[in-house]
Scaffold this motif. Structure first.
Motif, PDB file in Angstrom:
ATOM      1  N   TRP A 175      46.822   3.747   1.228  1.00  0.00           N
ATOM      2  CA  TRP A 175      47.584   4.256   2.174  1.00  0.00           C
ATOM      3  C   TRP A 175      47.038   4.892   3.226  1.00  0.00           C
ATOM      4  N   SER A 176      45.886   5.429   3.211  1.00  0.00           N
ATOM      5  CA  SER A 176      45.167   5.804   4.089  1.00  0.00           C
ATOM      6  C   SER A 176      44.796   4.975   5.383  1.00  0.00           C
ATOM      7  N   THR A 177      44.597   3.447   4.820  1.00  0.00           N
ATOM      8  CA  THR A 177      44.478   2.604   5.804  1.00  0.00           C
ATOM      9  C   THR A 177      45.748   2.065   6.513  1.00  0.00           C
ATOM     10  N   SER A 178      46.788   2.063   5.683  1.00  0.00           N
ATOM     11  CA  SER A 178      47.848   1.952   6.472  1.00  0.00           C
ATOM     12  C   SER A 178      48.512   2.912   7.211  1.00  0.00           C
ATOM     13  N   ALA A 179      47.877   4.222   7.220  1.00  0.00           N
ATOM     14  CA  ALA A 179      48.020   5.287   8.156  1.00  0.00           C
ATOM     15  C   ALA A 179      47.461   5.146   9.493  1.00  0.00           C
ATOM     16  N   ILE A 180      46.361   4.284   9.424  1.00  0.00           N
ATOM     17  CA  ILE A 180      45.795   3.976  10.803  1.00  0.00           C
ATOM     18  C   ILE A 180      46.432   3.187  11.713  1.00  0.00           C
ATOM     19  N   ALA A 181      47.263   2.404  11.403  1.00  0.00           N
ATOM     20  CA  ALA A 181      48.326   1.677  12.119  1.00  0.00           C
ATOM     21  C   ALA A 181      49.373   2.568  12.420  1.00  0.00           C
ATOM     22  N   VAL A 182      49.817   3.410  11.757  1.00  0.00           N
ATOM     23  CA  VAL A 182      50.931   4.437  11.844  1.00  0.00           C
ATOM     24  C   VAL A 182      50.441   5.230  13.119  1.00  0.00           C
ATOM     25  N   ILE A 183      49.230   5.903  12.797  1.00  0.00           N
ATOM     26  CA  ILE A 183      48.481   6.776  14.066  1.00  0.00           C
ATOM     27  C   ILE A 183      48.106   6.168  15.468  1.00  0.00           C
ATOM     28  N   ALA A 184      47.849   4.811  15.192  1.00  0.00           N
ATOM     29  CA  ALA A 184      47.325   4.102  16.521  1.00  0.00           C
ATOM     30  C   ALA A 184      48.913   3.914  17.323  1.00  0.00           C
ATOM     31  N   THR A 185      50.158   3.571  16.690  1.00  0.00           N
ATOM     32  CA  THR A 185      51.197   3.438  17.240  1.00  0.00           C
ATOM     33  C   THR A 185      51.725   4.589  17.704  1.00  0.00           C
ATOM     34  N   VAL A 186      51.735   5.687  17.156  1.00  0.00           N
ATOM     35  CA  VAL A 186      52.253   6.887  17.591  1.00  0.00           C
ATOM     36  C   VAL A 186      51.404   7.426  18.938  1.00  0.00           C
ATOM     37  N   ILE A 187      50.185   7.212  18.714  1.00  0.00           N
ATOM     38  CA  ILE A 187      49.255   7.633  19.784  1.00  0.00           C
ATOM     39  C   ILE A 187      49.832   6.793  21.172  1.00  0.00           C
ATOM     40  N   GLY A 188      49.738   5.436  20.976  1.00  0.00           N
ATOM     41  CA  GLY A 188      50.106   4.697  22.064  1.00  0.00           C
ATOM     42  C   GLY A 188      51.467   4.516  22.614  1.00  0.00           C
ATOM     43  N   GLY A 189      52.471   4.791  21.688  1.00  0.00           N
ATOM     44  CA  GLY A 189      53.726   4.418  21.946  1.00  0.00           C
ATOM     45  C   GLY A 189      54.549   3.304  21.561  1.00  0.00           C
ATOM     46  N   ALA A 190      55.181   3.449  20.385  1.00  0.00           N
ATOM     47  CA  ALA A 190      56.092   2.644  19.602  1.00  0.00           C
ATOM     48  C   ALA A 190      56.988   1.647  20.297  1.00  0.00           C
ATOM     49  N   THR A 191      57.589   2.253  21.537  1.00  0.00           N
ATOM     50  CA  THR A 191      58.505   1.555  22.546  1.00  0.00           C
ATOM     51  C   THR A 191      57.984   0.710  23.446  1.00  0.00           C
ATOM     52  N   TYR A 192      56.754   0.445  23.472  1.00  0.00           N
ATOM     53  CA  TYR A 192      55.963  -0.386  24.249  1.00  0.00           C
ATOM     54  C   TYR A 192      55.242  -1.228  23.679  1.00  0.00           C
ATOM     55  N   PHE A 193      55.091  -2.531  23.919  1.00  0.00           N
ATOM     56  CA  PHE A 193      54.486  -3.803  23.434  1.00  0.00           C
ATOM     57  C   PHE A 193      53.090  -3.421  23.393  1.00  0.00           C
ATOM     58  N   SER A 194      52.434  -2.853  24.428  1.00  0.00           N
ATOM     59  CA  SER A 194      51.108  -2.569  24.540  1.00  0.00           C
ATOM     60  C   SER A 194      50.753  -1.309  23.838  1.00  0.00           C
ATOM     61  N   GLY A 195      51.656  -0.610  23.475  1.00  0.00           N
ATOM     62  CA  GLY A 195      51.480   0.743  22.873  1.00  0.00           C
ATOM     63  C   GLY A 195      50.510   0.926  21.707  1.00  0.00           C
ATOM     64  N   PRO A 196      50.740   0.102  20.720  1.00  0.00           N
ATOM     65  CA  PRO A 196      49.637   0.105  19.441  1.00  0.00           C
ATOM     66  C   PRO A 196      48.280  -0.219  20.131  1.00  0.00           C
ATOM     67  N   ILE A 197      48.456  -1.206  20.882  1.00  0.00           N
ATOM     68  CA  ILE A 197      46.918  -1.726  21.588  1.00  0.00           C
ATOM     69  C   ILE A 197      46.319  -0.512  22.176  1.00  0.00           C
ATOM     70  N   VAL A 198      47.007   0.095  23.241  1.00  0.00           N
ATOM     71  CA  VAL A 198      46.354   1.203  23.598  1.00  0.00           C
ATOM     72  C   VAL A 198      46.010   2.494  22.919  1.00  0.00           C
ATOM     73  N   GLY A 199      46.775   2.422  21.688  1.00  0.00           N
ATOM     74  CA  GLY A 199      46.845   3.547  20.740  1.00  0.00           C
ATOM     75  C   GLY A 199      45.336   3.238  19.838  1.00  0.00           C
ATOM     76  N   ALA A 200      45.151   2.110  19.625  1.00  0.00           N
ATOM     77  CA  ALA A 200      44.256   1.732  18.981  1.00  0.00           C
ATOM     78  C   ALA A 200      42.643   1.867  19.645  1.00  0.00           C
ATOM     79  N   PHE A 201      42.685   1.748  20.753  1.00  0.00           N
ATOM     80  CA  PHE A 201      41.582   1.852  21.776  1.00  0.00           C
ATOM     81  C   PHE A 201      41.339   3.523  21.778  1.00  0.00           C
ATOM     82  N   VAL A 202      42.269   4.164  22.073  1.00  0.00           N
ATOM     83  CA  VAL A 202      42.114   5.908  21.936  1.00  0.00           C
ATOM     84  C   VAL A 202      41.572   6.285  20.520  1.00  0.00           C
ATOM     85  N   PHE A 203      42.205   5.571  19.700  1.00  0.00           N
ATOM     86  CA  PHE A 203      41.789   6.108  18.203  1.00  0.00           C
ATOM     87  C   PHE A 203      40.233   5.775  17.891  1.00  0.00           C
ATOM     88  N   LEU A 204      39.901   4.608  18.237  1.00  0.00           N
ATOM     89  CA  LEU A 204      38.465   4.126  17.665  1.00  0.00           C
ATOM     90  C   LEU A 204      37.559   4.667  18.644  1.00  0.00           C
TER      91      LEU A 204
END
Length: 393
Positions: A273-302
């Protein structure tokens, strides 16, 4: 002849748009140049950016279900691991067979491609029944049943059924060298694997973009906003959620295949579940309502995670800093980092329009990917509500 003329016309339109100002075409060209130049950068930075590409695709696949259908999953690590184990098992068990059939020169590449296809097929095969059962529930119940399926997969992998998964040790992934026409290259080399990952991630991202901007994607967003109203219009809500679940799992499975090659191992931790949480965190950080939100969130996270690791004192408490980051996003960036950056841009430029009316991908869409600019102002409160739900989780 007409096809050639049409292609030439499109190229001229693209070049004209790129020369017209800071358009998405110009940003696309600069992005492509950046990806090419990065291949010649320091070896570790090439590896780190490849890691970012994999995580970004993982989060993008997750957000296809969450941001565009409104279903929060805590079990997408199951499909992440499915792709990794699929390619790992093929490489381990069928590598020698392919070498005997096609020769040792091309067999490593062929085995990896076949392993990727097998991993994707395995993920889809698992996602069909899991999704069919999961979409019968909503909200927190959906999140819990996906969590249960994910941890069930984790337990199953540890049990090493039929000797396939190698238990807690996982499966070592060895990407051999390819010898074609006298030239040789190693698939697992950082720069080679980076180039392979760029091609695969860009293709999968384009496919996801086409899905969310298709009539199917519009229906999914209608379901997200109000399942009852969508059902009243004659939409089969459960069926569309099921199809979105399968598409989401397939994209995550592709990321899992790339993860196996990058990490050099397929381990049970990928489905935790902790691996699944990485996708959740990246999406929340970037913005779920934007297509590029998860991409930006993954960049910020890593990259924030990497910056913290440069200081041993901070590294011991890195969870504290990420907790503070999430709190800041929840309190001050209701639409994530992308929404905050767009709002800042509009304020600096003195734009009176709502900052949420432009999609982060640069295609002039609403935050949820709709092409209907006339209704953008009306959808902002619903998108904020959607984001708040994601933050609460």
């Amino acid at each position: 002849m007409s096809a050639t003329t049409t292609a030439g016309g499109r190229v001229r339109e693209f070049v004209s748009a790129a020369a017209d100002g800071w358009t998405c075409e110009r940003f696309g060209i600069l992005g492509a140049l950046g990806l090419i130049l990065l291949a010649f950068g320091p070896s570790f930075q090439v590896y780190l950016f490849t890691d970012f590409l994999v995580v970004a695709l993982f989060a993008l696949g997750f957000n296809l279900l969450y941001g565009y259908t409104g279903l929060l999953s805590f079990g997408h690590g199951l499909f992440y691991a499915g792709g990794a184990y699929g390619v790992a098992i093929v490489l381990r068990d069928l590598g020698p067979v392919f070498a005997d059939i096609v020769g040792s020169g091309i067999s490593p590449l062929l085995t990896f491609v076949v392993g990727g296809v097998v991993g994707l097929a395995l993920v889809v095969g698992v996602a069909v029944p899991v999704g069919w059962l999961s979409v019968r529930l909503e909200e927190i119940y959906f999140a819990l049943i996906t969590l249960a399926f994910g941890m069930l997969g984790y337990s199953l992998i540890i049990q090493d059924p039929a000797g396939l998964t190698n238990g807690t040790d996982g499966i070592i992934v060895l990407l051999g060298s390819v010898d074609i026409g006298g030239s040789s290259f190693r698939i697992g080399a950082r720069r080679t694997y980076y180039a392979l990952s760029v091609v695969v991630v860009l293709a999968a991202t384009y496919g996801a973009w086409r899905v969310v901007n298709s009539p199917f994607g519009t229906v999914c967003k209608a379901i997200r906003e109000s399942p009852d109203r969508a059902s009243a219009l004659g939409i089969d809500v459960r069926h569309h959620r099921w199809m979105t679940f399968i598409l989401s799992a397939a994209i995550v499975g592709i990321a899992g295949v790339l993860r196996a090659g990058l990490a050099g191992v397929a381990s049970p931790g990928l489905t935790h579940w902790s691996t699944s949480a990485i996708a959740v965190i990246a999406t929340v950080i970037g913005g779920a309502t934007y297509f590029s939100g998860p991409i930006v969130g993954a960049f910020v996270f890593l990259y924030i995670r990497w910056a913290i690791s440069r200081f041993p004192t901070l590294e011991a408490y890195w969870e504290l800093f990420f907790g503070a980051l999430l709190i800041a996003v929840v309190l001050y960036f209701k639409q994530g980092t992308v929404g905050g950056l767009l709002l800042l841009r509009d304020r600096l430029l003195g734009d009176d329009d709502d900052g949420g009316e432009t999609d982060a991908g640069g295609d002039g869409e609403a935050p949820d990917g709709d092409g209907d600019s006339g209704g953008a102002g009306a959808t902002v409160p619903d998108d904020e509500t959607r984001t708040d739900r994601g933050d609460d989780s």
